[in-house]
Design a protein around this motif. Structure first.
Motif, PDB file in Angstrom:
ATOM      1  N   PRO A 358      33.229 -59.522 100.186  1.00  0.00           N
ATOM      2  CA  PRO A 358      34.728 -59.946 100.508  1.00  0.00           C
ATOM      3  C   PRO A 358      34.819 -61.330 100.231  1.00  0.00           C
ATOM      4  N   HIS A 359      33.972 -62.398 100.263  1.00  0.00           N
ATOM      5  CA  HIS A 359      34.099 -63.759 100.308  1.00  0.00           C
ATOM      6  C   HIS A 359      33.805 -64.322  98.827  1.00  0.00           C
ATOM      7  N   GLU A 360      33.342 -63.542  97.948  1.00  0.00           N
ATOM      8  CA  GLU A 360      32.980 -63.892  96.512  1.00  0.00           C
ATOM      9  C   GLU A 360      33.899 -63.257  95.533  1.00  0.00           C
ATOM     10  N   GLU A 361      35.036 -63.491  95.437  1.00  0.00           N
ATOM     11  CA  GLU A 361      35.858 -62.686  94.787  1.00  0.00           C
ATOM     12  C   GLU A 361      35.546 -62.882  93.203  1.00  0.00           C
ATOM     13  N   GLU A 362      34.751 -63.793  92.839  1.00  0.00           N
ATOM     14  CA  GLU A 362      34.621 -63.951  91.301  1.00  0.00           C
ATOM     15  C   GLU A 362      33.585 -63.294  90.670  1.00  0.00           C
ATOM     16  N   LEU A 363      32.679 -62.706  91.739  1.00  0.00           N
ATOM     17  CA  LEU A 363      31.584 -61.779  91.528  1.00  0.00           C
ATOM     18  C   LEU A 363      31.726 -60.426  91.917  1.00  0.00           C
ATOM     19  N   ASP A 364      31.154 -59.587  91.166  1.00  0.00           N
ATOM     20  CA  ASP A 364      31.386 -58.065  91.394  1.00  0.00           C
ATOM     21  C   ASP A 364      30.208 -57.524  92.009  1.00  0.00           C
ATOM     22  N   ALA A 365      30.033 -56.344  92.593  1.00  0.00           N
ATOM     23  CA  ALA A 365      29.001 -55.843  93.206  1.00  0.00           C
ATOM     24  C   ALA A 365      27.689 -55.884  92.539  1.00  0.00           C
ATOM     25  N   ALA A 366      27.905 -55.767  91.244  1.00  0.00           N
ATOM     26  CA  ALA A 366      26.333 -55.632  90.384  1.00  0.00           C
ATOM     27  C   ALA A 366      25.886 -56.855  90.247  1.00  0.00           C
ATOM     28  N   GLU A 367      26.627 -58.057  90.198  1.00  0.00           N
ATOM     29  CA  GLU A 367      26.214 -59.345  90.057  1.00  0.00           C
ATOM     30  C   GLU A 367      25.440 -59.925  91.406  1.00  0.00           C
ATOM     31  N   LEU A 368      26.338 -59.598  92.398  1.00  0.00           N
ATOM     32  CA  LEU A 368      25.699 -59.929  93.638  1.00  0.00           C
ATOM     33  C   LEU A 368      24.630 -59.063  94.164  1.00  0.00           C
ATOM     34  N   ALA A 369      24.374 -57.925  93.692  1.00  0.00           N
ATOM     35  CA  ALA A 369      23.243 -57.176  93.837  1.00  0.00           C
ATOM     36  C   ALA A 369      22.125 -57.761  93.141  1.00  0.00           C
ATOM     37  N   TRP A 370      22.228 -58.124  92.074  1.00  0.00           N
ATOM     38  CA  TRP A 370      21.162 -58.748  91.047  1.00  0.00           C
ATOM     39  C   TRP A 370      20.917 -60.270  91.906  1.00  0.00           C
ATOM     40  N   ARG A 371      21.564 -61.029  92.368  1.00  0.00           N
ATOM     41  CA  ARG A 371      21.461 -62.112  92.933  1.00  0.00           C
ATOM     42  C   ARG A 371      20.657 -61.904  94.282  1.00  0.00           C
ATOM     43  N   ALA A 372      21.107 -60.825  94.954  1.00  0.00           N
ATOM     44  CA  ALA A 372      20.402 -60.576  96.118  1.00  0.00           C
ATOM     45  C   ALA A 372      18.740 -60.137  95.934  1.00  0.00           C
ATOM     46  N   GLY A 373      18.732 -59.362  94.734  1.00  0.00           N
ATOM     47  CA  GLY A 373      17.376 -59.076  94.595  1.00  0.00           C
ATOM     48  C   GLY A 373      16.479 -60.229  94.188  1.00  0.00           C
ATOM     49  N   LEU A 374      17.021 -61.046  93.358  1.00  0.00           N
ATOM     50  CA  LEU A 374      16.389 -62.211  93.092  1.00  0.00           C
ATOM     51  C   LEU A 374      16.125 -63.114  94.263  1.00  0.00           C
ATOM     52  N   ASP A 375      17.033 -63.207  95.073  1.00  0.00           N
ATOM     53  CA  ASP A 375      16.601 -64.194  96.416  1.00  0.00           C
ATOM     54  C   ASP A 375      15.405 -63.491  97.357  1.00  0.00           C
TER      55      ASP A 375
END
Length: 649
Positions: A358-375
């Protein structure tokens, strides 16, 4: 709630009735003997009291610890001291001494039915399991007897972990659900405790510590047990303290009931011996958890390895964790192809995405999931190598087209791995050697690390640089151990691994002359085997390609040469290394390209020259570059030639 004369609620009415019965025996002894204690001269052995349907906590205590009827009544007598206000006066009356207003063993022998002296021995249940404690062990029959507080609360149906174990043991929750492979492993663990074996020990290896704990907790729940965990590092080295801990835990395991998970990491010799001793005396269910199987002659009821989830199980895991987000099957399969994360880590990544979405509108769920996986995948890797945040792109590389095309081909092999291996079925037909491996050969500063960074950015991966000279050990077996740690950690996220200074491990070793050559061959073979099986991209760098054995080179899928840059390539590097906003005056890239240095040195000279100019407060000029070049050449143990600086100043 009402009370029944003892100050406790109606739920303990059975206990209250039993206490009244025992106190009546004390009153009867006081009336019969005129208040004088006397030990029975013909004690009977007593018989254990068994539990049945509707058993009370008192029945459970008797059955679990094998108490005789005399020991059972002695427990009730000490409980009366805590629960019945008149108990102290009645004990004093029975003893004929107002100063002894408490239970004693002498009073119990005289007043209770079926007495036996053996109840007081240290190996008998009352003292072995610390159910009843003696205030002064030098006065066995006359000292005050106290009921252990934990036992008192157990009788009053108020279960809890003994406070003396707090800080050493922690409760492990049962996971909500398990994948099919994990479910089968948990069943095998539970069967190890219930198959009738005399050994209540099971061994659980592989995976990470949290995954092992989840499996153990699920197995314990299926056996009707809770699970508590402790670290082997917390096992006392002092034998007396260790015995105290073992007895306290075994008592808790029976009262709760519960199993124990002992997490074993790398231990020194003394701590390992203490742990072995602690486990050897285990008489209740225990899980020995470790990354690798332990070398021990001890027998186990079961040995279970945390299974590796296949792609379909991983897909189900990711789909379940991300069901509240808008991720399609193609996006999920892309995540599965890249990341091999334990179930609890996938759930953690999904929670992160739900929190950030809800707070990072410039990124979609797929991009956030990828970044979370990297983290999540980075955890455990930072201590094994140097992580580089990829910033460079293809435009930052100055290479011949034939090298660049090979690099792009390597990227395609990594990016399309899921399509070719799984969807097109090549993984089933080839089975082995599916990892993407490459060797970058060239002198220092020719762009090998930069090329790896460009590829990592293109693939959206982390770049980890592993210095092989630090991994290689003179001790037999240590090099493989170090390499395994790197690959095992990297498997979670398929990071791009760059093994720098491969010459520390590779060489002309096809002819075995001594044991060191033989073990060096084993180390190289192990490295190549892990590279070929690695889910991500593994790259070796070398300065001496010609010194490498051709048999080893054949096992590398791609070999890319990074030649020393020609003069026109050096000029292009100079143009790209100077930022457009930097103040420059009469800087000539063509003249600077006369320096016969590679890209790494060019970057050093440009940066040093910029600092010299900034210190003077002047724009960056050729004279600053000349001073910086002299410093760089001193480091390289070379001298500037007149041809290299002709026309500079």
């Amino acid at each position: 709630m009402g009370t029944d004369g003892t100050g406790v609620d109606d739920g303990s009415s059975t206990l209250n009735a039993e206490i009244r019965r025992v106190l009546a025996r004390v009153d009867g002894h006081a009336a019969h003997s005129g208040g004088t204690e006397s030990a029975s001269t013909e004690p009977s052995a007593g018989t254990p009291v068994l539990t049945g349907p509707g058993a009370t906590p008192l029945d459970a205590l008797v059955a679990c610890f094998g108490l005789t009827s005399f020991e059972r009544d002695l427990v009730l007598l000490t409980a009366a001291q805590e629960l019945e206000p008149t108990a102290a006066a009645r004990c004093a009356a029975a003893c004929g001494d107002p100063e002894r207003a408490y239970p004693t063993f002498s009073l119990a022998l005289a007043a209770l039915a079926e007495p036996h002296w053996s109840a007081l021995t240290p190996v008998a249940p009352l003292r072995r399991w610390r159910i009843v404690e003696l205030e002064d062990e030098s006065r066995l029959t006359m000292t005050r007897l106290r009921l252990d507080e934990r036992i008192l609360h157990f009788l009053l149906t108020s279960p809890y972990l003994d406070a003396r174990l707090h800080g050493q043991l922690r409760r492990t929750p049962v996971p909500d659900a398990l994948s099919p492979s994990y479910d089968l492993a948990a069943t095998r663990l539970a069967e190890g405790w219930t198959n009738g074996t005399d050994t209540p020990l099971v061994e659980l290896t592989g995976g990470d510590a949290r995954s092992r704990a989840d499996l153990a907790a699920a197995a314990a729940a299926r056996s009707g047990l809770g699970l508590y965990s402790m670290s082997a590092e917390d096992v006392p080295s002092d034998p007396a303290e260790r015995d105290r801990l073992a007895r306290l835990w075994q008592r808790e395991a029976i009262l709760l009931p519960a199993a124990l998970l002992v997490e074993v990491a790398e231990l020194d010799r003394d701590q390992r011996a203490a742990t072995e001793s602690f486990l050897a005396g285990a008489a209740v269910p225990v899980v020995v958890s470790s990354e690798d199987p332990l070398r021990s002659e001890r027998s186990y009821a079961a040995r279970v390895v945390v299974p590796r989830l296949d792609d379909e199980e991983q897909l189900g895991l990711w789909a379940g964790a991300f069901e509240e987000t808008e991720l399609g099957e193609r996006e999920l399969r892309s995540l599965v192809a890249q990341f091999q994360l334990p179930p609890h880590v996938v759930r953690s990544a999904a929670a992160t995405v739900r929190r950030r979405l809800p707070h990072e509108e410039e990124l979609d769920a797929a991009e956030l999931a990828w970044r979370a996986g990297l983290d999540e995948a980075r955890i455990g890797m930072d201590e094994l190598g140097r992580r580089i945040e990829p910033q460079a792109g293809w435009d930052d590389l100055v290479l011949h087209e034939r090298q660049t095309s090979v690099l792009r081909e390597i990227v395609a092999h990594v990016r399309q791995r899921a399509t070719v291996h799984q969807e097109w079925g090549f993984a089933a037909t080839l089975r082995r050697g599916l990892g993407v491996t490459a060797m970058f050969a060239g002198g220092s500063g020719t762009g090998k690390t930069l090329a790896a960074e460009v590829m990592a950015k293109e693939l959206g991966l982390d770049l980890f640089v592993i210095d092989l000279s630090q991994v290689v050990s003179k001790y037999i077996g240590e090099t493989e151990k170090n390499l395994r740690r790197v690959f095992d950690a990297a498997e979670r996220g398929g990071a791009l691994l760059l093994f720098d200074e491969a010459d520390a491990l590779f060489g002309k070793r096809s002819e075995v002359k001594d044991s060191h050559d033989r073990y060096a061959n084993l180390e190289v073979s192990y490295l190549l085997m892990r590279m070929e099986a690695y889910r991500g991209l593994a790259i070796l760098t070398t300065n001496m390609k010609n010194a490498l054995d051709t048999a080893f080179l054949r096992r590398i899928r791609f070999v890319v040469d990074f030649p020393f840059p020609a003069e026109h390539e050096r000029a292009e590097i100079w143009r790209r290394v100077l930022p457009p906003q930097a103040p420059v005056k009469d800087i000539d890239a063509a003249l600077l390209a006369q320096l016969t240095v590679a890209g790494g040195s060019i970057r050093n000279i440009a940066l040093s020259g910029a600092f010299l100019a900034a210190e003077e407060g002047d724009p960056l000029q050729m004279r600053h570059m000349l001073a910086a070049a002299r410093t760089e050449y001193l480091k390289l143990e070379r001298s500037l030639t007149p041809a290299e600086v002709r026309g500079w100043v």
